[in-house]
Design a protein around this motif. Sequence first.
Motif, PDB file in Angstrom:
ATOM      1  N   LEU A  24       2.784  -1.707   5.331  1.00  0.00           N
ATOM      2  CA  LEU A  24       3.215  -0.471   5.981  1.00  0.00           C
ATOM      3  C   LEU A  24       4.091   0.339   5.039  1.00  0.00           C
ATOM      4  CD1 LEU A  24       3.342   1.243   8.604  1.00  0.00           C
ATOM      5  CD2 LEU A  24       5.413  -0.049   9.197  1.00  0.00           C
ATOM      6  N   SER A  25       3.729   1.604   4.876  1.00  0.00           N
ATOM      7  CA  SER A  25       4.541   2.499   4.058  1.00  0.00           C
ATOM      8  C   SER A  25       4.434   3.913   4.602  1.00  0.00           C
ATOM      9  CB  SER A  25       4.093   2.469   2.597  1.00  0.00           C
ATOM     10  OG  SER A  25       2.826   3.071   2.454  1.00  0.00           O
ATOM     11  N   ALA A  26       5.375   4.751   4.197  1.00  0.00           N
ATOM     12  CA  ALA A  26       5.400   6.135   4.672  1.00  0.00           C
ATOM     13  C   ALA A  26       5.914   7.046   3.569  1.00  0.00           C
ATOM     14  CB  ALA A  26       6.272   6.269   5.917  1.00  0.00           C
ATOM     15  N   LYS A  27       5.555   8.308   3.665  1.00  0.00           N
ATOM     16  CA  LYS A  27       6.060   9.346   2.772  1.00  0.00           C
ATOM     17  C   LYS A  27       6.579  10.482   3.647  1.00  0.00           C
ATOM     18  CE  LYS A  27       3.824  10.556  -0.968  1.00  0.00           C
ATOM     19  NZ  LYS A  27       4.812  10.391  -2.075  1.00  0.00           N
ATOM     20  N   ILE A  28       7.846  10.834   3.454  1.00  0.00           N
ATOM     21  CA  ILE A  28       8.473  11.910   4.223  1.00  0.00           C
ATOM     22  C   ILE A  28       9.018  12.934   3.243  1.00  0.00           C
ATOM     23  CG2 ILE A  28      10.258  12.510   5.888  1.00  0.00           C
ATOM     24  CD1 ILE A  28      10.150   9.634   6.903  1.00  0.00           C
ATOM     25  N   GLY A  29       8.679  14.202   3.456  1.00  0.00           N
ATOM     26  CA  GLY A  29       9.131  15.234   2.544  1.00  0.00           C
ATOM     27  C   GLY A  29       9.367  16.551   3.242  1.00  0.00           C
ATOM     28  N   GLU A  65      11.589  14.506  -1.348  1.00  0.00           N
ATOM     29  CA  GLU A  65      10.557  13.623  -0.811  1.00  0.00           C
ATOM     30  C   GLU A  65      10.955  12.174  -1.066  1.00  0.00           C
ATOM     31  OE1 GLU A  65       6.047  14.522  -1.005  1.00  0.00           O
ATOM     32  OE2 GLU A  65       6.495  13.285  -2.761  1.00  0.00           O
ATOM     33  N   THR A  66      10.598  11.302  -0.141  1.00  0.00           N
ATOM     34  CA  THR A  66      10.898   9.894  -0.302  1.00  0.00           C
ATOM     35  C   THR A  66       9.700   9.037   0.071  1.00  0.00           C
ATOM     36  OG1 THR A  66      12.407   8.103   0.348  1.00  0.00           O
ATOM     37  CG2 THR A  66      11.864   9.723   2.026  1.00  0.00           C
ATOM     38  N   ASP A  67       9.482   7.972  -0.706  1.00  0.00           N
ATOM     39  CA  ASP A  67       8.482   6.951  -0.379  1.00  0.00           C
ATOM     40  C   ASP A  67       9.220   5.772   0.234  1.00  0.00           C
ATOM     41  OD1 ASP A  67       6.433   8.454  -1.540  1.00  0.00           O
ATOM     42  OD2 ASP A  67       6.826   7.606  -3.520  1.00  0.00           O
ATOM     43  N   LEU A  68       8.787   5.373   1.411  1.00  0.00           N
ATOM     44  CA  LEU A  68       9.436   4.282   2.120  1.00  0.00           C
ATOM     45  C   LEU A  68       8.463   3.120   2.274  1.00  0.00           C
ATOM     46  CD1 LEU A  68      11.221   6.363   4.915  1.00  0.00           C
ATOM     47  CD2 LEU A  68      12.204   5.525   2.771  1.00  0.00           C
ATOM     48  N   GLY A  69       8.761   1.991   1.636  1.00  0.00           N
ATOM     49  CA  GLY A  69       7.934   0.803   1.783  1.00  0.00           C
ATOM     50  C   GLY A  69       8.596  -0.161   2.739  1.00  0.00           C
ATOM     51  N   PHE A  70       8.014  -0.300   3.929  1.00  0.00           N
ATOM     52  CA  PHE A  70       8.599  -1.177   4.941  1.00  0.00           C
ATOM     53  C   PHE A  70       8.148  -2.626   4.763  1.00  0.00           C
ATOM     54  CE2 PHE A  70       8.208   3.077   6.850  1.00  0.00           C
ATOM     55  CZ  PHE A  70       9.543   3.339   7.068  1.00  0.00           C
ATOM     56  N   ILE A  94       9.612  -1.061  -3.662  1.00  0.00           N
ATOM     57  CA  ILE A  94       8.519  -0.351  -3.008  1.00  0.00           C
ATOM     58  C   ILE A  94       8.961   0.975  -2.386  1.00  0.00           C
ATOM     59  CG2 ILE A  94       7.092  -2.388  -2.566  1.00  0.00           C
ATOM     60  CD1 ILE A  94       8.261  -2.593   0.208  1.00  0.00           C
ATOM     61  N   SER A  95      10.102   1.477  -2.790  1.00  0.00           N
ATOM     62  CA  SER A  95      10.586   2.754  -2.262  1.00  0.00           C
ATOM     63  C   SER A  95      11.125   3.612  -3.397  1.00  0.00           C
ATOM     64  CB  SER A  95      11.673   2.537  -1.200  1.00  0.00           C
ATOM     65  OG  SER A  95      11.175   1.805  -0.098  1.00  0.00           O
ATOM     66  N   ALA A  96      11.087   4.924  -3.188  1.00  0.00           N
ATOM     67  CA  ALA A  96      11.567   5.856  -4.203  1.00  0.00           C
ATOM     68  C   ALA A  96      11.957   7.163  -3.537  1.00  0.00           C
ATOM     69  CB  ALA A  96      10.501   6.102  -5.264  1.00  0.00           C
ATOM     70  N   ILE A  97      12.737   7.964  -4.266  1.00  0.00           N
ATOM     71  CA  ILE A  97      13.113   9.293  -3.799  1.00  0.00           C
ATOM     72  C   ILE A  97      12.992  10.251  -4.965  1.00  0.00           C
ATOM     73  CG2 ILE A  97      15.578   8.948  -4.276  1.00  0.00           C
ATOM     74  CD1 ILE A  97      16.144  10.660  -1.766  1.00  0.00           C
ATOM     75  N   ILE A 132       0.852  -1.184   0.000  1.00  0.00           N
ATOM     76  CA  ILE A 132       0.000   0.000   0.000  1.00  0.00           C
ATOM     77  C   ILE A 132       0.887   1.232   0.000  1.00  0.00           C
ATOM     78  CG2 ILE A 132      -1.815  -1.218   1.227  1.00  0.00           C
ATOM     79  CD1 ILE A 132      -1.063   0.330   3.722  1.00  0.00           C
ATOM     80  N   GLU A 133       0.304   2.365  -0.342  1.00  0.00           N
ATOM     81  CA  GLU A 133       1.062   3.598  -0.439  1.00  0.00           C
ATOM     82  C   GLU A 133       0.498   4.661   0.487  1.00  0.00           C
ATOM     83  OE1 GLU A 133       1.469   4.978  -4.426  1.00  0.00           O
ATOM     84  OE2 GLU A 133       1.457   2.947  -5.248  1.00  0.00           O
TER      85      GLU A 133
END
Length: 747
Positions: free
Chosen positions: A448-453, A439-444, A404-407, A115-116
């Motif tokens: 579980l996922s997170a977006k930090i920017g 900004e980064t998308d973090l797929g744990f 599942i992660s990107a920057i 999930i995102e």
Amino acid sequence: MKTQIKKIILLTAFLSFVLHFSQIKISGKVSFKNKGIKEVNVTLKDTYDGATTDAEGNFSFETSEKGDHILSFTHPKYIEVSRNITIGDQNVVMNADLKEQINEIDAVVVSAGSIEASDKKRATALLTPIDIYTTAGADGQISSALNYLPGVQKVGESEGLFIRGGTGTESKIFMDGSLINNYFSNSIPGIAGRDQFNTSLFKGNVFSSGGYSALYGQALSGALMLESVDLPDQSSYDFGVSPIFLNAGFQKLDDKKTYSYGASAGYSLLSLMQKVFDFNTDFIDAPQGFNGDAKFRIKTKSGGLFKYYGMYNTNKMGVKTESLEPEYDFALVRLKGKNTYHNLSFKQKFGKYLLNVGTSYSFNRSDLNFSTETNSLESEKTQVLNDGNYINLKAVLDRKINKISAIRGGFELNNASEQLNFQEIQKNYKDLISAAFLETDLGFSNSLSAKIGVRGEYSSFLGKANIAPRFAIAYRLAKDWTTSLAYGLFYQNPESKYINSPSHLDFQQSQHYIFQIQRASEGRSLRLEAFYKKYDELVKVQNIGEINGQYQPVQTAVNNDGYGFAKGLELFWRDKKTFKNIDYWISYSYLDSKRDFMNYPMSLKPNFASEHTLSVVAKRFFPELKFGTNLSYSYSKGRPYYDIATKTVNGDEVNFIRNEGRLKDYSALNFSFNYLPNLGKKDAKAFTVLVLSVSNVLGSKNIYGYNFSRNGNQSSAVVPPVNTFVFIGAFISFGVDRTQDAINNNL
């Protein structure tokens, strides 16, 4: 700025030259019940390589990837399919058969797998053009259709998206990532401007009512991200006619489907409808306008895509009302508006990177003339002329870290230059807002996922900078249940129209706290959301003069001492399963908001915010009758209104409430009917849709607010131009059969 642009162009050219390596072609056909499906997104998972199927369901694209990969096939109407492929030295052919699923209007459906925490997954809605055209009462406008979703309030006397206790100017609209500075047409006080952009120009949109991505800024409340169409399926010609407008356009696609170009033009005039309906507004000059646009799309050999869109609009109208001042009989205001918008974007993959670059230019002129009439003699006109030039430049570089992660990161430049001429005020406002974001998308895990920017901005006019962190996290509670939490700090410059004298101002700011829980299953969707917004540094204004004693006095910003809050609960429910062939949704919003800003003498409930808002939308299509029907109902609790005046106390100018109250509750029931006479005719050369829509069928006499005389003893209601309006139109397409789209989307 010129140096930065040159660097981007040189970097793009260099990368395009050095990154031409061996390409493998992947092609095939996507079908449903042995019939090709168009507009299916075919993507090589965890890369930026892919294509969209044409009208026959065929696709092809080139990739430099090697080894084992997953090819995914996605479409809003069909269940996603994935195929394992091995890419070597030979071209790959892969076909797919899809199964139909219920199309969900909201973008909260969480597909199998990870999930995102993205804007798209948490968005209030993801609307297609057909969704908008088939919402009764929306008049084919994106902004009007959003009024039937939670978080947005109907404020009929002013244009803009009023989101969760925010003003219409606290939301921003973007096209292919670039800011649109003149999305709405010019208008006169008390009458809302209309969308200037054709809904069919966009293949979809993401609407965020809070906590949006760090890629966007200068909006205290929310953001609407519009994505324009790419290459059309085939060449076509379109024609539309009704008692109030006439338009025509074309799209030309080359045989190799590598480029397309098109143009359209239209003219509108309301004078005929004035003779048919009993208008509340006395239009001395019937609203009329001309619009024209042009566009082209070019696909490069290396897989890049250039998109250009340009438009030019003019409009005019004049209104006459009974004067609230005893020395005049009537107050008159006339408008001549002119604006243009141009948008150029480029998207290209360079190895593991995806580059998006876009720029836009806007020009807007609002020429208002105010006068009074006494004993059939009109006074001299007072002109308020405002010219605005706006340039936006934005570049985003995106890279996937793993599956599942990107920057991603980039920069943005917004340049505004405005000139105002009004009596003794001669204003020349200039501001360059420079922004950088990361900004980064973090797929744990798959659950579980997170977006930090973070976003930073600097305003040349204010001479100040800000740093705005953003954060969102999403978690899957069970198979069909997910939850998310978002926080963000958002900044926005004071509105330039209030900057009419020197003052020491700062950025306005808001903090968003959002909690969401949602359940999505086949044919049904439920979303619950709670939010809290805290406002600081809001602009306070004072009066500096009036325009012939009518409408609102001219105001100027004096400081940033304003503050406020907004909190509430929202519910959205959509069901396409319970009742056969019926699609309906229900949205409800509860809002508790107070502000001390503008000329408010204290903290008050804003006059644009309603505590309770309810909307119901239902649609059904009858294929055997070639007939579709749509219904919508909206209700909102009466908003407060204030008559705020100024008095002198101990030598100081003090604002006070002279009159106040609450408007009657707002309600409107709308119907629209659609007939497709060419449905089922295989040899038809033209495909026609006939439309009949009736807004406010019951004729509810809604009131948007009150205007007051200078002494406060006289008032007049601000009402819609007409209580009930009937629209009849015919839309004809040559070359493209739109009827199947109509059936599939419950037109």
